[in-house]
Design an enzyme around this catalytic site. Structure first.
Site, PDB file in Angstrom:
ATOM      1  N   SER A  12      -3.211  -7.882   1.490  1.00 23.48           N
ATOM      2  CA  SER A  12      -2.582  -8.044   0.172  1.00 23.48           C
ATOM      3  C   SER A  12      -3.394  -9.036  -0.637  1.00 23.48           C
ATOM      4  CB  SER A  12      -1.154  -8.546   0.321  1.00 23.48           C
ATOM      5  OG  SER A  12      -0.658  -8.963  -0.935  1.00 23.48           O
ATOM      6  N   HIS A  37      -3.928  -3.684  -0.635  1.00 22.35           N
ATOM      7  CA  HIS A  37      -2.549  -3.680  -1.120  1.00 22.35           C
ATOM      8  C   HIS A  37      -2.448  -4.533  -2.379  1.00 22.35           C
ATOM      9  CE1 HIS A  37       1.779  -3.030  -0.417  1.00 22.35           C
ATOM     10  NE2 HIS A  37       1.960  -4.273  -0.833  1.00 22.35           N
ATOM     11  N   ASP A  39       0.214  -6.023  -4.997  1.00 20.69           N
ATOM     12  CA  ASP A  39       1.618  -6.328  -5.260  1.00 20.69           C
ATOM     13  C   ASP A  39       1.823  -6.559  -6.757  1.00 20.69           C
ATOM     14  OD1 ASP A  39       2.952  -6.417  -2.650  1.00 20.69           O
ATOM     15  OD2 ASP A  39       1.545  -8.035  -2.215  1.00 20.69           O
ATOM     16  N   MET A  41       4.417  -7.473  -9.659  1.00 23.20           N
ATOM     17  CA  MET A  41       5.718  -8.115  -9.872  1.00 23.20           C
ATOM     18  C   MET A  41       5.878  -8.445 -11.356  1.00 23.20           C
ATOM     19  SD  MET A  41       5.681 -10.789  -6.679  1.00 23.20           S
ATOM     20  CE  MET A  41       4.974 -10.337  -5.102  1.00 23.20           C
ATOM     21  N   HIS A  70       2.169  -1.482  -4.992  1.00 25.95           N
ATOM     22  CA  HIS A  70       3.596  -1.682  -4.724  1.00 25.95           C
ATOM     23  C   HIS A  70       4.249  -2.227  -5.984  1.00 25.95           C
ATOM     24  CE1 HIS A  70       6.771  -3.997  -2.105  1.00 25.95           C
ATOM     25  NE2 HIS A  70       7.330  -3.104  -2.907  1.00 25.95           N
ATOM     26  N   MET A  72       7.046  -3.780  -7.704  1.00 28.48           N
ATOM     27  CA  MET A  72       8.290  -4.563  -7.631  1.00 28.48           C
ATOM     28  C   MET A  72       8.679  -4.907  -9.053  1.00 28.48           C
ATOM     29  SD  MET A  72       7.366  -6.913  -4.317  1.00 28.48           S
ATOM     30  CE  MET A  72       5.587  -6.714  -4.500  1.00 28.48           C
ATOM     31  N   MET A 141      10.241  -3.593   3.936  1.00 31.82           N
ATOM     32  CA  MET A 141      10.063  -4.998   3.589  1.00 31.82           C
ATOM     33  C   MET A 141      10.649  -5.850   4.710  1.00 31.82           C
ATOM     34  SD  MET A 141       8.382  -5.002   0.800  1.00 31.82           S
ATOM     35  CE  MET A 141       8.460  -6.778   0.542  1.00 31.82           C
ATOM     36  N   GLY A 146       8.884 -10.851  -3.492  1.00 35.45           N
ATOM     37  CA  GLY A 146       8.694 -11.773  -4.596  1.00 35.45           C
ATOM     38  C   GLY A 146       7.657 -12.846  -4.362  1.00 35.45           C
ATOM     39  N   GLY A 149       3.633 -15.428   1.990  1.00 40.03           N
ATOM     40  CA  GLY A 149       3.760 -16.547   2.907  1.00 40.03           C
ATOM     41  C   GLY A 149       5.105 -16.707   3.580  1.00 40.03           C
ATOM     42  N   ASP A 177       5.655  -4.755   5.321  1.00 40.35           N
ATOM     43  CA  ASP A 177       5.143  -5.746   4.373  1.00 40.35           C
ATOM     44  C   ASP A 177       5.981  -7.013   4.460  1.00 40.35           C
ATOM     45  OD1 ASP A 177       4.188  -7.188   2.224  1.00 40.35           O
ATOM     46  OD2 ASP A 177       4.527  -5.623   0.732  1.00 40.35           O
ATOM     47  N   GLY A 178       5.343  -8.095   4.940  1.00 40.12           N
ATOM     48  CA  GLY A 178       6.018  -9.379   4.941  1.00 40.12           C
ATOM     49  C   GLY A 178       5.965 -10.094   6.272  1.00 40.12           C
ATOM     50  N   GLY A 199      -1.152 -10.677   4.058  1.00 43.36           N
ATOM     51  CA  GLY A 199      -1.790 -11.516   3.050  1.00 43.36           C
ATOM     52  C   GLY A 199      -2.381 -12.753   3.683  1.00 43.36           C
TER      53      GLY A 199
END
Length: 229
Positions: A12, A37, A39, A41, A70, A72, A141, A146, A149, A177-178, A199
């Protein structure tokens, strides 16, 4: 973009050096990344702001693999065409982000991209079975979306397994993811996933001046993933 269920590592770029995206993307791909990836937002659907379609279009010439976008965002239907034109290979949306998820998924495919469905930790699986013929990827997820880390939520593992059983032999990727790290990558793959978004676990400690660190991080994730395959 051909389909296979071998484990794939998707760094990511939310964790990359924002002042040096082109070089960062080239570095992680040279060091073994399978996908990249992105992200997106908007500060409404999630409490953060990152990239728009103009940024994605700027990333695209540097990405030789798969650009995995992705969204969001609120009202994703307004942005699908722009991100498809920007070169997204996959566009993933959340069922809560618009009133008609089936129509949104159809719009993604019509725009020429693969259609992904993202499921937050608190999103039920009940309606997914009716969408399986309209999606190419399910993104589980394993944190609340949002911010990067965050720590992996273990309850994601039985959700992955349930989705794997639900999908059957359909050519649908399961992406997670996460909070993905080498310590949990094997369990994630064993549960049924095949795309690992990472990430911090990829970018931590490295730089474009020391890309071999990215390579070691990716290799550690891949070795852990293979242990669960």
């Amino acid at each position: 973009m051909t389909f296979d269920r071998s484990p794939k590592i998707a760094p990511s770029i939310l964790s990359a050096d924002f002042a040096n995206f082109g070089a960062e993307i080239r570095a992680v791909e040279d060091q073994g990344a399978d996908w990249v990836h992105v992200d997106v937002m908007d500060g409404h659907f999630v409490p953060n702001i990152t990239f728009g379609a103009v940024a994605a279009a700027a990333f695209r010439p540097h990405i030789r693999t798969v650009m995995d976008v992705h969204l969001m965002v609120a009202r994703p239907d307004d942005w699908i065409a722009d991100f498809a034109r920007a070169g997204a290979d996959v566009i993933t949306v959340h069922p809560e982000s618009g009133p008609h998820i089936h129509r949104t998924l159809q719009s993604i495919r019509k725009a020429g991209a693969k259609a992904g469905l993202a499921l937050n930790p608190g999103t039920g699986l009940d309606g997914v079975q009716w969408l399986l013929d309209d999606i190419d990827l399910i993104c589980v997820m394993s944190v609340n979306p949002g911010f990067g880390g965050q720590s992996f939520i273990p309850a994601a593992l039985p959700r992955i397994a349930a989705l794997r059983a639900m999908i059957g032999d359909r050519p649908i990727h399961i992406e997670v993811d996460g909070g993905v790290v080498p310590d949990n990558a094997g369990a994630i793959i064993a549960a049924g996933a095949d795309v690992l978004v990472a990430g911090s676990a990829v970018f931590k400690g490295g730089s474009t001046a020391a890309p071999e660190v990215y390579g070691r991080n990716i290799a550690a994730l891949r070795a852990a993933a293979r242990s669960g395959a």
